[in-house]
Write an enzyme that holds these catalytic residues in place. Structure first.
Site, PDB file in Angstrom:
ATOM      1  N   ASN A 160      37.420  42.312  38.403  1.00  0.00           N
ATOM      2  CA  ASN A 160      37.781  41.387  39.487  1.00  0.00           C
ATOM      3  C   ASN A 160      36.686  41.104  40.503  1.00  0.00           C
ATOM      4  O   ASN A 160      36.635  40.023  41.075  1.00  0.00           O
ATOM      5  CB  ASN A 160      39.078  41.837  40.170  1.00  0.00           C
ATOM      6  CG  ASN A 160      39.002  43.206  40.785  1.00  0.00           C
ATOM      7  OD1 ASN A 160      38.101  43.984  40.496  1.00  0.00           O
ATOM      8  ND2 ASN A 160      39.960  43.518  41.640  1.00  0.00           N
ATOM      9  N   LYS A 194      29.178  50.962  32.641  1.00  0.00           N
ATOM     10  CA  LYS A 194      29.977  50.213  31.669  1.00  0.00           C
ATOM     11  C   LYS A 194      30.800  49.178  32.431  1.00  0.00           C
ATOM     12  O   LYS A 194      31.806  49.500  33.046  1.00  0.00           O
ATOM     13  CB  LYS A 194      30.921  51.125  30.877  1.00  0.00           C
ATOM     14  CG  LYS A 194      31.455  50.399  29.638  1.00  0.00           C
ATOM     15  CD  LYS A 194      32.848  50.770  29.230  1.00  0.00           C
ATOM     16  CE  LYS A 194      33.911  50.178  30.086  1.00  0.00           C
ATOM     17  NZ  LYS A 194      34.025  48.696  30.039  1.00  0.00           N
ATOM     18  N   ALA A 254      33.317  45.820  32.927  1.00  0.00           N
ATOM     19  CA  ALA A 254      34.528  45.370  32.221  1.00  0.00           C
ATOM     20  C   ALA A 254      34.156  44.320  31.185  1.00  0.00           C
ATOM     21  O   ALA A 254      33.308  43.459  31.441  1.00  0.00           O
ATOM     22  CB  ALA A 254      35.515  44.786  33.229  1.00  0.00           C
ATOM     23  N   GLU A 311      38.610  54.851  42.374  1.00  0.00           N
ATOM     24  CA  GLU A 311      39.096  53.753  43.223  1.00  0.00           C
ATOM     25  C   GLU A 311      40.148  53.023  42.394  1.00  0.00           C
ATOM     26  O   GLU A 311      39.806  52.280  41.479  1.00  0.00           O
ATOM     27  CB  GLU A 311      37.940  52.807  43.593  1.00  0.00           C
ATOM     28  CG  GLU A 311      36.826  53.452  44.398  1.00  0.00           C
ATOM     29  CD  GLU A 311      37.211  53.716  45.841  1.00  0.00           C
ATOM     30  OE1 GLU A 311      38.288  53.258  46.277  1.00  0.00           O
ATOM     31  OE2 GLU A 311      36.441  54.401  46.538  1.00  0.00           O
ATOM     32  N   ARG A 331      42.535  36.222  48.830  1.00  0.00           N
ATOM     33  CA  ARG A 331      41.171  36.560  48.412  1.00  0.00           C
ATOM     34  C   ARG A 331      41.218  36.897  46.920  1.00  0.00           C
ATOM     35  O   ARG A 331      42.074  37.652  46.477  1.00  0.00           O
ATOM     36  CB  ARG A 331      40.710  37.774  49.229  1.00  0.00           C
ATOM     37  CG  ARG A 331      39.326  38.244  48.909  1.00  0.00           C
ATOM     38  CD  ARG A 331      38.896  39.272  49.942  1.00  0.00           C
ATOM     39  NE  ARG A 331      37.599  39.829  49.615  1.00  0.00           N
ATOM     40  CZ  ARG A 331      37.351  41.133  49.554  1.00  0.00           C
ATOM     41  NH1 ARG A 331      38.295  42.010  49.822  1.00  0.00           N
ATOM     42  NH2 ARG A 331      36.160  41.564  49.263  1.00  0.00           N
ATOM     43  N   CYS A 360      42.480  44.894  44.728  1.00  0.00           N
ATOM     44  CA  CYS A 360      43.230  46.126  44.979  1.00  0.00           C
ATOM     45  C   CYS A 360      43.712  46.196  46.423  1.00  0.00           C
ATOM     46  O   CYS A 360      44.696  46.846  46.726  1.00  0.00           O
ATOM     47  CB  CYS A 360      42.357  47.322  44.668  1.00  0.00           C
ATOM     48  SG  CYS A 360      40.779  47.219  45.513  1.00  0.00           S
ATOM     49  N   GLU A 388      51.843  46.527  41.597  1.00  0.00           N
ATOM     50  CA  GLU A 388      50.706  45.712  42.024  1.00  0.00           C
ATOM     51  C   GLU A 388      50.876  44.335  41.375  1.00  0.00           C
ATOM     52  O   GLU A 388      50.945  44.241  40.139  1.00  0.00           O
ATOM     53  CB  GLU A 388      49.445  46.412  41.512  1.00  0.00           C
ATOM     54  CG  GLU A 388      48.203  46.001  42.173  1.00  0.00           C
ATOM     55  CD  GLU A 388      47.010  46.838  41.715  1.00  0.00           C
ATOM     56  OE1 GLU A 388      47.008  47.366  40.591  1.00  0.00           O
ATOM     57  OE2 GLU A 388      46.060  46.942  42.507  1.00  0.00           O
TER      58      GLU A 388
HETATM   59  P1  NAD Z   1      41.371  48.619  34.072  1.00  0.00           P
HETATM   60  O1  NAD Z   1      41.779  49.978  34.480  1.00  0.00           O
HETATM   61  O2  NAD Z   1      42.066  47.977  32.948  1.00  0.00           O
HETATM   62  O3  NAD Z   1      39.823  48.600  33.681  1.00  0.00           O
HETATM   63  C1  NAD Z   1      38.816  49.047  34.570  1.00  0.00           C
HETATM   64  C2  NAD Z   1      37.617  49.469  33.750  1.00  0.00           C
HETATM   65  O4  NAD Z   1      37.999  50.582  32.939  1.00  0.00           O
HETATM   66  C3  NAD Z   1      37.078  48.414  32.798  1.00  0.00           C
HETATM   67  O5  NAD Z   1      35.668  48.547  32.700  1.00  0.00           O
HETATM   68  C4  NAD Z   1      37.731  48.794  31.483  1.00  0.00           C
HETATM   69  O6  NAD Z   1      36.983  48.364  30.356  1.00  0.00           O
HETATM   70  C5  NAD Z   1      37.722  50.308  31.597  1.00  0.00           C
HETATM   71  N1  NAD Z   1      38.732  50.976  30.776  1.00  0.00           N
HETATM   72  C6  NAD Z   1      39.929  50.512  30.373  1.00  0.00           C
HETATM   73  N2  NAD Z   1      40.566  51.432  29.624  1.00  0.00           N
HETATM   74  C7  NAD Z   1      39.737  52.503  29.558  1.00  0.00           C
HETATM   75  C8  NAD Z   1      39.821  53.769  28.916  1.00  0.00           C
HETATM   76  N3  NAD Z   1      40.895  54.136  28.197  1.00  0.00           N
HETATM   77  N4  NAD Z   1      38.789  54.619  29.060  1.00  0.00           N
HETATM   78  C9  NAD Z   1      37.707  54.287  29.797  1.00  0.00           C
HETATM   79  N5  NAD Z   1      37.571  53.104  30.411  1.00  0.00           N
HETATM   80  C10 NAD Z   1      38.570  52.218  30.296  1.00  0.00           C
HETATM   81  O7  NAD Z   1      41.423  47.750  35.393  1.00  0.00           O
HETATM   82  P2  NAD Z   1      41.071  46.199  35.560  1.00  0.00           P
HETATM   83  O8  NAD Z   1      42.204  45.415  34.991  1.00  0.00           O
HETATM   84  O9  NAD Z   1      39.688  45.919  35.068  1.00  0.00           O
HETATM   85  O10 NAD Z   1      41.031  46.065  37.146  1.00  0.00           O
HETATM   86  C11 NAD Z   1      42.158  45.877  37.897  1.00  0.00           C
HETATM   87  C12 NAD Z   1      42.591  47.183  38.522  1.00  0.00           C
HETATM   88  O11 NAD Z   1      41.507  47.735  39.244  1.00  0.00           O
HETATM   89  C13 NAD Z   1      43.716  47.011  39.519  1.00  0.00           C
HETATM   90  O12 NAD Z   1      44.646  48.041  39.388  1.00  0.00           O
HETATM   91  C14 NAD Z   1      42.995  47.117  40.862  1.00  0.00           C
HETATM   92  O13 NAD Z   1      43.803  47.514  41.919  1.00  0.00           O
HETATM   93  C15 NAD Z   1      41.943  48.099  40.549  1.00  0.00           C
HETATM   94  N6  NAD Z   1      40.838  47.980  41.500  1.00  0.00           N
HETATM   95  C16 NAD Z   1      40.691  48.971  42.429  1.00  0.00           C
HETATM   96  C17 NAD Z   1      39.678  48.854  43.361  1.00  0.00           C
HETATM   97  C18 NAD Z   1      39.478  49.915  44.398  1.00  0.00           C
HETATM   98  O14 NAD Z   1      38.406  49.943  44.977  1.00  0.00           O
HETATM   99  N7  NAD Z   1      40.448  50.770  44.652  1.00  0.00           N
HETATM  100  C19 NAD Z   1      38.824  47.745  43.352  1.00  0.00           C
HETATM  101  C20 NAD Z   1      39.015  46.760  42.381  1.00  0.00           C
HETATM  102  C21 NAD Z   1      40.030  46.894  41.445  1.00  0.00           C
END
Ligand code: NAD
Length: 506
Positions: free
Chosen positions: A176, A199, A201, A275, A303, A309, A406
């Site tokens: 995101n 790594k 996304a 995070e 935003r 998040c 969420e």
């Molecule tokens: P996601 O958890 O699906 O993926 C995040 C990352 O983890 C990606 O690089 C993905 O390829 C990797 N990933 C996915 N499965 C994995 C696994 N089994 N093992 C290792 N890595 C893996 O999240 P998303 O859809 O990319 O992002 C959205 C989420 O991120 C929302 O829940 C949002 O709230 C959160 N987020 C949190 C913050 C924060 O600072 N707290 C900031 C931005 C986004």
């Protein structure tokens, strides 16, 4: 100008824009960055990156295998000793140069983010400023990593405390905020003297690839930052987290994946920064300036099209101002223009993919079925791209799933409260604890409420609170650790204590 010459000049403008986009895409490295070299994946595998506004393929990248991930860790491990021994001033100046280069390349970074992630160009430019600031902030922090020296309480011996780099880190970022989530991890790791494997996304890796090249251009030595985009996330994290050379994992993403990684981290007792997801309450008290609250609500909700998040996920409004707030908020949401992020008039871009749009719509449909009213939006658009209209839901029943989960989309559920205690209770009734927003004029009340709500970050009359100089992070299932601020570099250092026998007795 005749109609046909106007059409011809419009067509050539479109061609020039398309040409500019494809020239930029062609300049993004498509390989894996290992030991300072861009290379193909060991099995020749690739994956495509799409434009969520059109569904078109933007680029095809090398897809790292588990073997490539280990090769990247070999490079990080080899670079660790010299990087830890590199003068803090040298590390600082590389970060400063990277800040300058990202700023010089702001238009390119912004366009890349808009193309692969969908956010409007103006927002993407805002992310470039925010993301670059982590490079500048940690350039300044790199030379301020203080230890301490003191006498033991008995008065004889001495205590020396110093900070050392944690060692090779695995950094995993979400789709995101493709630039800021990378710089928020890479900059403090560089400042602290850690080497890393990043790594990004798979949905939005192009910005990270371009950023990694920018770090090399800024003088970052080979092997310090290695980048392994992949279509198999666990194929990368699994072998690395089982390898005893890795010392830390820093993850930004969803809570379920964060939990899995925490379990994996237990094997080698890795340092972790997590995070994770949020469910931010946006509380409007009866003494709030309603127009300012609406303005803040628009920022906190919209935003990144709500794909943040920190996005306000639940609007809790005092019943005395609920009707006025909801009417004005729905009017403002309904007036936003939705479209491809590259168009100058666009205020709301597409969601990241079809699944994300289906999830958002399922939450809206369930809320409406349970008695909520859509004051604006609520029906997804047809056609290419994953667009969803800005939506305001009133009369949302207290137990609705949309208040617990969420949303990650441009949807604002509004509920009401009558007392401060009720607002606090509702705000805390979630397993998340990332951001919260409070609107009101009584500052003592805002402080009182902030102390009682369980959230890592609280905005007072402010709809956007992210800042490189502030400690960003959550409590409860929103995560562990902080990014940014002086806390940000501490995530990448470990404390060593040296006990010194009484120097006068020698
Ligand atoms: P996601 O958890 O699906 O993926 C995040 C990352 O983890 C990606 O690089 C993905 O390829 C990797 N990933 C996915 N499965 C994995 C696994 N089994 N093992 C290792 N890595 C893996 O999240 P998303 O859809 O990319 O992002 C959205 C989420 O991120 C929302 O829940 C949002 O709230 C959160 N987020 C949190 C913050 C924060 O600072 N707290 C900031 C931005 C986004």
């Amino acid at each position: 100008m005749t109609a046909s010459t106007a059409l011809t000049s419009f067509a050539s403008l479109v061609d020039a824009t398309r040409q500019h986009e494809s020239d930029l895409l062609a300049s993004v490295p498509t390989g894996l960055l290992i030991g300072g070299q861009w290379r193909d994946s060991s099995d020749g595998g690739t994956f495509d990156v799409h434009d969520p506004a059109t569904g078109e393929v933007l680029a095809t990248l090398a897809s790292a295998t588990s073997e490539d991930a280990v090769t990247a860790l070999d490079a990080a491990d080899a670079a660790q000793p010299f990087w830890a021994a590199t003068a803090p001033r040298v590390r600082s100046e590389i970060l400063r140069r990277a800040f300058e280069l990202v700023t010089e390349r702001a238009d390119e970074f912004a366009l890349l983010m808009t193309l692969e992630m969908g956010k409007p160009l103006a927002e993407a430019r805002g992310e470039v400023t925010y993301g670059a600031e982590f490079l500048r902030w940690f350039a300044e922090e790199a030379v301020r990593d203080y230890g301490r020296y003191l006498t033991t309480p008995e008065g004889k011996n001495k205590i020396l405390v110093q900070q050392k780099p944690v060692g090779p880190c695995l950094l995993i970022t979400p789709w995101n905020f493709p630039l800021a989530m990378a710089t928020r991890k890479v900059a403090p790791a560089v400042a602290a003297g850690c080497t890393m494997v990043l790594k990004p996304a798979k949905l939005t890796p192009l910005t990270a690839q371009y950023f990694a090249q920018t770090m090399l251009d800024a003088g970052l030595p080979a092997g310090v930052l290695n980048v392994v985009a992949s279509s198999s996330a666990s194929g990368i994290s699994g072998p690395l987290m089982r390898d005893s050379r890795l010392r830390k994992v820093s993850f930004t993403g969803s809570t379920p994946v964060g939990k899995r990684l925490l379990a994996d981290a237990a094997g080698n007792v890795l340092r972790t920064s997590m995070e994770l997801g949020g469910n931010a309450p946006f509380i409007v008290f009866e003494d709030a300036d309603v127009d300012k609250a609406v303005e803040g609500a628009m920022a906190a909700k919209m935003r990144n099209m709500g794909e943040a998040c920190t996005a306000a996920n639940r609007f809790l409004v005092h019943e005395a101002v609920a009707a006025e707030f909801t009417r004005k908020f729905a009017a403002a949401m309904g007036s936003l223009s939705v479209g491809r992020g590259t168009a100058p008039t666009t205020q709301v871009g597409p969601l990241i993919d079809a699944g994300a749009r289906a999830d958002v719509h399922a939450l809206v449909t369930a809320a409406v079925d349970a008695g909520a009213t859509a004051l604006t939006g609520g029906t997804p658009a047809d056609g290419p791209g994953y667009f969803y209209p800005p939506t305001v839901l009133a009369n949302v029943p207290k137990g609705a799933a949309i208040l617990r989960q969420e949303i990650f989309g441009p949807v604002a559920p509004v509920t009401t409260f009558s007392t401060e205690e009720e607002a606090i209770r509702q705000a805390n009734s979630t397993e998340y604890g990332l951001a919260a927003y409070l609107y009101g004029r009584d500052f003592n009340r805002l402080l009182r409420v902030a102390e009682q709500i369980e959230f890592g970050m609280v905005g007072f009359n402010a709809g956007v609170i992210s800042n490189a100089a502030a400690p960003f992070g959550g409590v409860k299932q929103s995560g562990l650790g902080r990014e940014g601020g002086s806390e940000g570099i501490a995530e990448y250092t470990t404390t060593q204590y040296i006990g010194i026998a009484d120097p006068y007795a020698q």
